[in-house]
Design a protein around this motif. Structure first.
Motif, PDB file in Angstrom:
ATOM      1  N   MET A   1       0.729  -0.777  -0.259  1.00 18.08           N
ATOM      2  CA  MET A   1       0.345  -0.148   0.205  1.00 18.08           C
ATOM      3  C   MET A   1       0.849   1.452  -0.065  1.00 18.08           C
ATOM      4  O   MET A   1       1.621   1.231   0.017  1.00 18.08           O
ATOM      5  CB  MET A   1      -1.204   0.064   0.900  1.00 18.08           C
ATOM      6  N   ASN A   2       0.461   2.116  -0.795  1.00 18.15           N
ATOM      7  CA  ASN A   2       0.922   3.653  -0.549  1.00 18.15           C
ATOM      8  C   ASN A   2       0.693   4.319   1.548  1.00 18.15           C
ATOM      9  O   ASN A   2      -0.818   4.694   0.967  1.00 18.15           O
ATOM     10  CB  ASN A   2       0.480   4.675  -1.417  1.00 18.15           C
ATOM     11  N   SER A  17       3.884  -3.164   2.817  1.00 19.66           N
ATOM     12  CA  SER A  17       3.031  -4.602   2.865  1.00 19.66           C
ATOM     13  C   SER A  17       2.547  -3.941   4.574  1.00 19.66           C
ATOM     14  O   SER A  17       3.248  -3.571   4.906  1.00 19.66           O
ATOM     15  CB  SER A  17       3.570  -5.190   3.028  1.00 19.66           C
ATOM     16  N   PRO A  18       1.338  -3.654   3.863  1.00 19.27           N
ATOM     17  CA  PRO A  18       0.819  -2.922   5.070  1.00 19.27           C
ATOM     18  C   PRO A  18       1.151  -3.836   6.455  1.00 19.27           C
ATOM     19  O   PRO A  18       0.501  -4.015   7.666  1.00 19.27           O
ATOM     20  CB  PRO A  18      -0.959  -2.817   5.193  1.00 19.27           C
TER      21      PRO A  18
ATOM     22  N   MET B   1      -0.230  -9.266  -2.308  1.00 20.66           N
ATOM     23  CA  MET B   1      -0.270  -7.977  -2.098  1.00 20.66           C
ATOM     24  C   MET B   1      -1.515  -8.513  -0.825  1.00 20.66           C
ATOM     25  O   MET B   1      -3.179  -8.310  -0.859  1.00 20.66           O
ATOM     26  CB  MET B   1      -0.803  -7.315  -3.170  1.00 20.66           C
ATOM     27  N   THR B   2      -1.593  -7.501  -0.030  1.00 22.69           N
ATOM     28  CA  THR B   2      -2.352  -8.072   1.502  1.00 22.69           C
ATOM     29  C   THR B   2      -3.417  -6.518   1.066  1.00 22.69           C
ATOM     30  O   THR B   2      -2.554  -5.264   1.470  1.00 22.69           O
ATOM     31  CB  THR B   2      -1.603  -7.674   3.140  1.00 22.69           C
ATOM     32  N   PRO B  43      -3.697 -12.054   3.225  1.00 21.58           N
ATOM     33  CA  PRO B  43      -4.767 -11.812   1.818  1.00 21.58           C
ATOM     34  C   PRO B  43      -5.176 -10.712   2.239  1.00 21.58           C
ATOM     35  O   PRO B  43      -5.225  -9.745   1.272  1.00 21.58           O
ATOM     36  CB  PRO B  43      -6.179 -12.538   1.381  1.00 21.58           C
ATOM     37  N   GLY B  44      -5.791 -10.230   3.358  1.00 25.09           N
ATOM     38  CA  GLY B  44      -6.201  -9.008   3.996  1.00 25.09           C
ATOM     39  C   GLY B  44      -6.289  -8.354   5.484  1.00 25.09           C
ATOM     40  O   GLY B  44      -5.932  -9.696   5.966  1.00 25.09           O
ATOM     41  N   ILE B  45      -6.199  -7.042   5.917  1.00 19.15           N
ATOM     42  CA  ILE B  45      -6.568  -7.186   7.011  1.00 19.15           C
ATOM     43  C   ILE B  45      -7.484  -5.999   8.002  1.00 19.15           C
ATOM     44  O   ILE B  45      -7.338  -4.625   6.767  1.00 19.15           O
ATOM     45  CB  ILE B  45      -5.129  -6.147   7.877  1.00 19.15           C
TER      46      ILE B  45
END
Ligand SMILES: Cc1cc2nc3c(=O)[nH]c(=O)nc-3n(C[C@H](O)[C@H](O)[C@H](O)COP(=O)(O)OP(=O)(O)OC[C@H]3O[C@@H](n4cnc5c(N)ncnc54)[C@H](O)[C@@H]3O)c2cc1C
Ligand code: FES
Ligand code: FES
Lengths: 158, 283
Positions: A1-2, A17-18, B1-2, B43-45
């Motif tokens: 993410m930015n 990466s978050p 990509m998360t 995969p996601g938060i």
């Protein structure tokens, strides 16, 4: 993410990466190596930074979580009276030896004394209970912070 | 990509939860991120930290207390709402980790991790708390804490649900409260055992005792036999001894790295007796 956030008062943006640890982003991507890694598990406090003014373990914060927030590291404690007193007294009392714990202690101490200038010795110990030091035996750290607190209250150094 | 999502409303959070049950729910991260960087990124938060509608303590119209799932331990310590009722929650919060953990760790995280050593969990048992779970499709439901925790690190939460709050019914006047955590030191220590207890006296006899026990079984449990041994009796030495015996018959603590079964049993029975004596003291 930015990722965009305020770092030591300056707007910062970078692609990360978050899920990465804030600790790693600070040290590896932003070259702010003042923040240390001791345990990587929230136990030692060496990685303490302030997020929106609150002391947190940067090893337990995901990078995404500081989006839009204010991060202050040991490099950004500034030259205010409290930060200066904490730094000078840690040095003059010998409250630092190998130095791994010192940035976390300094960050916690500045937060403590900015919010609670009248903190007692016991209260200072409680506020710093999450900062482990393997070298000094703590007495010299607490002595230093008690003196820094007194200076902050205008009671003057010894 | 998360993917990284930070919902601002409960509706948004529940919609994301329903659409992406495979995303990781993250609050303070003080459980999840201890090993988080050693596992493949999710995969996601979905970040619930500081989700305002879930943060803070409020009094509902019916007199019950409502504690949002994203309330931190530091929030608990600084809140003035329900100070007396929550005295034992504050006592527990003050001993969780240290400042840095109290600043991030949340009530919802402690509930969902559902560790047998989760410090707030016996408190919910003693206060008769209910856990509120919400989903986009079915709205909110409440379950008593005993029904929420279904086994070792197991909960009744469905894949489309979030824990949204803990609610505590208004206490009977004169309720006394007790909390003890036994660890190796005050800060940063994992409990060897904890006891949370409430009761009151009615005409000099113990009424409605509720005993929550932590680290003495595979999950936080009510001390049902202890409660039975105390109820309807005066808070004297005889009752203290009966309660201690009842506890010894009720639990079979384990030996582990943090303590021995013997030690746990001795300390737990002593603490139960101490609670009975506390009830005899003037309020
Ligand atoms: C150094 C250290 C010391 C500690 N000391 C103690 C202690 O003394 N006593 C103690 O009990 N604990 C302790 N802990 C554990 C931890 O701090 C607590 O369990 C805390 O309450 C976890 O909350 P969190 O918000 O950080 O959870 P997170 O790590 O963000 O999440 C934990 C789990 O809960 C889920 N989750 C979080 N919120 C919700 C929600 N609203 N709905 C659905 N799922 C949700 C997450 O998906 C995850 O599975 C300690 C941890 C560390 C690192
Ligand atoms: S490195 Fe974060 S607490 Fe030790
Ligand atoms: S100075 Fe070495 S750990 Fe504190």
């Amino acid at each position: 993410m930015n990722l965009r956030f305020s770092l030591n008062g300056e707007q910062t943006a970078l692609d990360v990466s978050p899920w990465r640890r804030l600790l790693d982003v600070l040290r590896e991507d932003l070259a702010l190596t003042g923040t240390k890694e001791g345990c990587g598990e929230g136990e030692c406090g060496a990685c303490t930074v302030l997020v929106d003014g609150e002391a947190v373990c940067s090893c337990l914060v995901a990078a995404g979580q500081v989006e839009g927030r204010e991060v202050r590291t040991v490099e950004g404690l500034g030259d205010g009276a409290v930060a200066r007193a904490v730094r000078e007294e840690l040095v003059s009392f010998g409250g630092t030896q190998c130095g791994i714990c010192t940035p976390g202690i300094a960050v916690c101490a500045v937060r403590a004394l900015e919010r609670e200038p009248d903190a007692s010795r016991d209260r200072l110990r409680e506020l710093l209970a999450g900062n482990i030091c393997r070298c000094t035996g703590y007495q010299l750290i607490v002595d230093a912070l008690e003196c820094a607190a007194a200076r902050g209250r205008g009671e003057g150094a010894e | 990509m998360t993917a990284y999502l930070r919902p601002n409303t409960l509706e948004e959070a529940l919609a994301v939860r329903e659409a992406h049950p495979e995303y990781t729910i993250l609050a303070g991260g003080t459980d999840l991120l201890v090993s988080g960087h050693r596992v493949p990124p999710p995969p996601g938060i979905v970040d619930l930290f500081d989700l305002r509608p879930l943060r803070g303590i409020a009094r509902d119209g019916d007199g019950s207390l409502r504690l949002g799932a994203a309330t931190t331990y530091l929030d608990v310590l600084s809140s003035d709402t329900g100070r007396e009722e929550l005295s034992i929650l504050r006592a527990a919060a003050r001993e969780i980790g240290a400042l840095q953990i109290q600043a991030r760790g949340t009530l919802g995280g402690n509930l969902v991790t559902s560790s047998p050593v989760g410090d707030t969990l016996p408190v919910w048992l003693a206060l008769g708390a209910e856990v509120e779970l919400s989903s986009a499709g079915r709205g909110a439901r409440r379950v008593a804490y005993d029904a929420f925790c279904t086994g070792y690190r197991q909960t009744d939460m469905a894949p489309d649900e979030l824990v949204t709050a803990v609610t505590i019914p208004p206490p009977a006047p004169g309720t006394r409260r007790f909390w003890r955590k036994v660890g190796t030191r005050r800060a940063q220590s994992i409990s060897k055992l904890m006891i949370a207890a409430t009761a009151r006296l009615e005409n000099g006899l113990i009424a409605e005792p509720r005993i929550g026990l932590g680290a003495l079984a595979d999950r936080p449990i009510r001390g049902v036999a202890v409660e039975r041994a105390m109820a309807g009796r005066p808070p004297d030495e005889d009752t203290a001894a009966r309660a201690a015996r009842a506890l010894a018959a009720e639990i079979t603590p384990i030996d582990d790295v943090r303590s021995s079964a013997d030690y746990r049993l001795t300390v737990a029975t002593n603490l139960v007796a101490r609670f009975v004596r506390l009830l005899a003291e003037p309020a």
